[in-house]
Design a protein around this motif. Structure first.
Motif, PDB file in Angstrom:
ATOM      1  N   TYR A 203     -33.807  16.879  20.611  1.00  0.00           N
ATOM      2  CA  TYR A 203     -33.205  18.381  20.472  1.00  0.00           C
ATOM      3  C   TYR A 203     -33.485  18.865  19.026  1.00  0.00           C
ATOM      4  N   THR A 204     -33.864  19.800  19.006  1.00  0.00           N
ATOM      5  CA  THR A 204     -34.118  20.520  17.850  1.00  0.00           C
ATOM      6  C   THR A 204     -33.700  22.106  17.730  1.00  0.00           C
ATOM      7  N   GLY A 205     -33.720  22.586  16.530  1.00  0.00           N
ATOM      8  CA  GLY A 205     -33.215  23.815  16.344  1.00  0.00           C
ATOM      9  C   GLY A 205     -31.753  24.284  16.339  1.00  0.00           C
ATOM     10  N   GLY A 206     -30.976  23.386  16.373  1.00  0.00           N
ATOM     11  CA  GLY A 206     -29.519  23.805  16.287  1.00  0.00           C
ATOM     12  C   GLY A 206     -28.700  23.625  15.138  1.00  0.00           C
ATOM     13  N   HIS A 207     -27.499  23.586  15.197  1.00  0.00           N
ATOM     14  CA  HIS A 207     -26.625  23.487  14.060  1.00  0.00           C
ATOM     15  C   HIS A 207     -25.627  22.570  14.115  1.00  0.00           C
ATOM     16  N   THR A 208     -25.858  21.551  14.989  1.00  0.00           N
ATOM     17  CA  THR A 208     -24.821  20.143  15.045  1.00  0.00           C
ATOM     18  C   THR A 208     -25.825  18.970  14.824  1.00  0.00           C
ATOM     19  N   GLU A 209     -25.226  17.972  14.006  1.00  0.00           N
ATOM     20  CA  GLU A 209     -26.188  16.891  13.761  1.00  0.00           C
ATOM     21  C   GLU A 209     -25.801  15.863  14.856  1.00  0.00           C
ATOM     22  N   ASN A 210     -26.790  15.312  15.374  1.00  0.00           N
ATOM     23  CA  ASN A 210     -27.052  14.228  16.154  1.00  0.00           C
ATOM     24  C   ASN A 210     -26.403  14.670  17.512  1.00  0.00           C
ATOM     25  N   PRO A 211     -26.546  15.942  18.309  1.00  0.00           N
ATOM     26  CA  PRO A 211     -26.037  16.277  19.385  1.00  0.00           C
ATOM     27  C   PRO A 211     -26.389  15.391  20.492  1.00  0.00           C
ATOM     28  N   THR A 212     -25.445  15.361  21.277  1.00  0.00           N
ATOM     29  CA  THR A 212     -25.746  14.688  22.667  1.00  0.00           C
ATOM     30  C   THR A 212     -26.374  15.528  24.036  1.00  0.00           C
ATOM     31  N   TYR A 213     -26.782  14.830  24.790  1.00  0.00           N
ATOM     32  CA  TYR A 213     -27.407  15.722  26.115  1.00  0.00           C
ATOM     33  C   TYR A 213     -26.254  16.850  26.470  1.00  0.00           C
ATOM     34  N   GLU A 214     -24.950  16.325  26.628  1.00  0.00           N
ATOM     35  CA  GLU A 214     -24.121  16.966  27.056  1.00  0.00           C
ATOM     36  C   GLU A 214     -23.756  18.192  26.435  1.00  0.00           C
ATOM     37  N   GLU A 215     -23.587  17.638  24.961  1.00  0.00           N
ATOM     38  CA  GLU A 215     -23.528  18.981  24.090  1.00  0.00           C
ATOM     39  C   GLU A 215     -24.453  20.279  24.135  1.00  0.00           C
ATOM     40  N   VAL A 216     -25.680  19.509  24.332  1.00  0.00           N
ATOM     41  CA  VAL A 216     -26.816  20.604  24.004  1.00  0.00           C
ATOM     42  C   VAL A 216     -26.915  21.341  25.261  1.00  0.00           C
ATOM     43  N   CYS A 217     -26.613  20.623  26.741  1.00  0.00           N
ATOM     44  CA  CYS A 217     -26.402  21.393  27.909  1.00  0.00           C
ATOM     45  C   CYS A 217     -25.209  22.342  27.917  1.00  0.00           C
ATOM     46  N   SER A 218     -24.309  22.121  26.933  1.00  0.00           N
ATOM     47  CA  SER A 218     -22.973  23.098  26.864  1.00  0.00           C
ATOM     48  C   SER A 218     -23.427  24.435  26.421  1.00  0.00           C
ATOM     49  N   GLU A 219     -24.643  24.464  25.764  1.00  0.00           N
ATOM     50  CA  GLU A 219     -25.185  25.769  25.258  1.00  0.00           C
ATOM     51  C   GLU A 219     -24.392  26.217  23.991  1.00  0.00           C
ATOM     52  N   THR A 220     -23.756  25.171  23.306  1.00  0.00           N
ATOM     53  CA  THR A 220     -22.785  25.516  22.051  1.00  0.00           C
ATOM     54  C   THR A 220     -23.320  25.066  20.835  1.00  0.00           C
ATOM     55  N   THR A 221     -24.475  24.241  20.928  1.00  0.00           N
ATOM     56  CA  THR A 221     -24.989  23.571  19.647  1.00  0.00           C
ATOM     57  C   THR A 221     -26.347  24.295  18.924  1.00  0.00           C
ATOM     58  N   GLY A 222     -27.077  25.344  19.961  1.00  0.00           N
ATOM     59  CA  GLY A 222     -28.163  26.240  19.268  1.00  0.00           C
ATOM     60  C   GLY A 222     -29.354  25.452  19.577  1.00  0.00           C
ATOM     61  N   HIS A 223     -29.258  24.026  20.089  1.00  0.00           N
ATOM     62  CA  HIS A 223     -30.448  23.324  20.328  1.00  0.00           C
ATOM     63  C   HIS A 223     -31.212  23.514  21.272  1.00  0.00           C
ATOM     64  N   ARG A 224     -32.359  22.995  21.485  1.00  0.00           N
ATOM     65  CA  ARG A 224     -33.393  23.114  22.490  1.00  0.00           C
ATOM     66  C   ARG A 224     -33.932  21.709  22.934  1.00  0.00           C
ATOM     67  N   GLU A 225     -33.987  21.545  24.197  1.00  0.00           N
ATOM     68  CA  GLU A 225     -34.831  20.168  24.356  1.00  0.00           C
ATOM     69  C   GLU A 225     -36.356  20.388  23.786  1.00  0.00           C
ATOM     70  N   ALA A 226     -36.762  19.275  23.440  1.00  0.00           N
ATOM     71  CA  ALA A 226     -37.911  19.422  22.784  1.00  0.00           C
ATOM     72  C   ALA A 226     -38.555  17.944  22.740  1.00  0.00           C
ATOM     73  N   VAL A 227     -39.969  17.778  22.690  1.00  0.00           N
ATOM     74  CA  VAL A 227     -40.708  16.327  22.194  1.00  0.00           C
ATOM     75  C   VAL A 227     -41.173  16.535  20.782  1.00  0.00           C
ATOM     76  N   GLN A 228     -41.095  15.592  20.319  1.00  0.00           N
ATOM     77  CA  GLN A 228     -41.844  15.190  18.919  1.00  0.00           C
ATOM     78  C   GLN A 228     -42.864  14.468  19.161  1.00  0.00           C
ATOM     79  N   ILE A 229     -44.235  14.724  18.796  1.00  0.00           N
ATOM     80  CA  ILE A 229     -45.438  13.930  19.113  1.00  0.00           C
ATOM     81  C   ILE A 229     -46.048  13.616  17.559  1.00  0.00           C
ATOM     82  N   THR A 230     -46.041  12.188  17.534  1.00  0.00           N
ATOM     83  CA  THR A 230     -46.857  11.768  16.448  1.00  0.00           C
ATOM     84  C   THR A 230     -48.395  11.268  16.975  1.00  0.00           C
ATOM     85  N   PHE A 231     -49.205  12.064  16.276  1.00  0.00           N
ATOM     86  CA  PHE A 231     -50.707  12.001  16.742  1.00  0.00           C
ATOM     87  C   PHE A 231     -51.594  11.857  15.421  1.00  0.00           C
TER      88      PHE A 231
END
Length: 177
Positions: free
Chosen positions: A35-63
């Motif tokens: 998760y990235t882009g939100g205002h809550t530290e260490n959000p859970t899936y349930e928190e992100v899905c509640s649309e209250t944290t400002g995060h988006r589901e994302a992938v981070q790639i090491t390349f």
């Protein structure tokens, strides 16, 4: 063997569907769902899905950019999403599923912006390209059961990818390109 490593972060709707395409490329060291882009530290899936944290589901790639350059990652990203959808991706609706490229430096920003412009001018899509290009923010790894979901639950993953409408859309727009 290349030792140089970089990070790329992409939000493309449900992160389950964003791991496999990158995971299969040469020079990709790891792909992490989170998760990235939100205002809550260490959000859970349930928190992100509640649309209250400002995060988006994302992938981070090491390349390794000497093997698989950032330009190719961005190109592959576009081929995994509907860049014209500002309300989410496919069956997943809401701000946590909105697509975005998160850049980690000025070079990534320039590449992402140029790629978006090229996609806009390509005529592949009739509607405007609305995918955000944003400065990278803290990235929080998702719960373990989300990591590499396509490997852990291949049947569920396959049904979801088709049932959400993602696979049909991608086939329609990218199969012959």
């Amino acid at each position: 063997m290349s030792e140089k490593k970089e990070i790329a972060t992409f939000a493309g709707g449900c992160f389950w569907c964003m791991v496999k395409p990158f995971d299969e490329q040469p020079g990709i060291e790891k792909v992490v769902s989170g998760y990235t882009g939100g205002h809550t530290e260490n959000p859970t899936y349930e928190e992100v899905c509640s649309e209250t944290t400002g995060h988006r589901e994302a992938v981070q790639i090491t390349f390794q950019p000497d093997i698989y350059p950032y330009e190719k990652l961005v190109e592959l990203f576009w081929q995994q999403i509907d860049p014209t959808d500002a309300g989410g991706q496919f069956a997943d609706r809401g701000s946590s599923y909105r697509a975005a490229i998160y850049y980690h430096n000025d070079e990534q920003k320039q590449i992402a912006e140029a790629s978006k412009k090229q996609l806009e001018e390509s005529g592949i899509f009739k509607k405007p390209i609305v995918t955000d290009i944003l400065k990278a923010e803290p990235f929080y790894e998702a719960e373990g059961y989300h990591q590499h979901f396509y490997k852990k639950n291949p049947d569920h993953y396959g049904r979801y990818r088709v049932g959400s409408g993602r696979q049909g859309f991608l086939d329609e727009h990218w199969r012959d390109r």
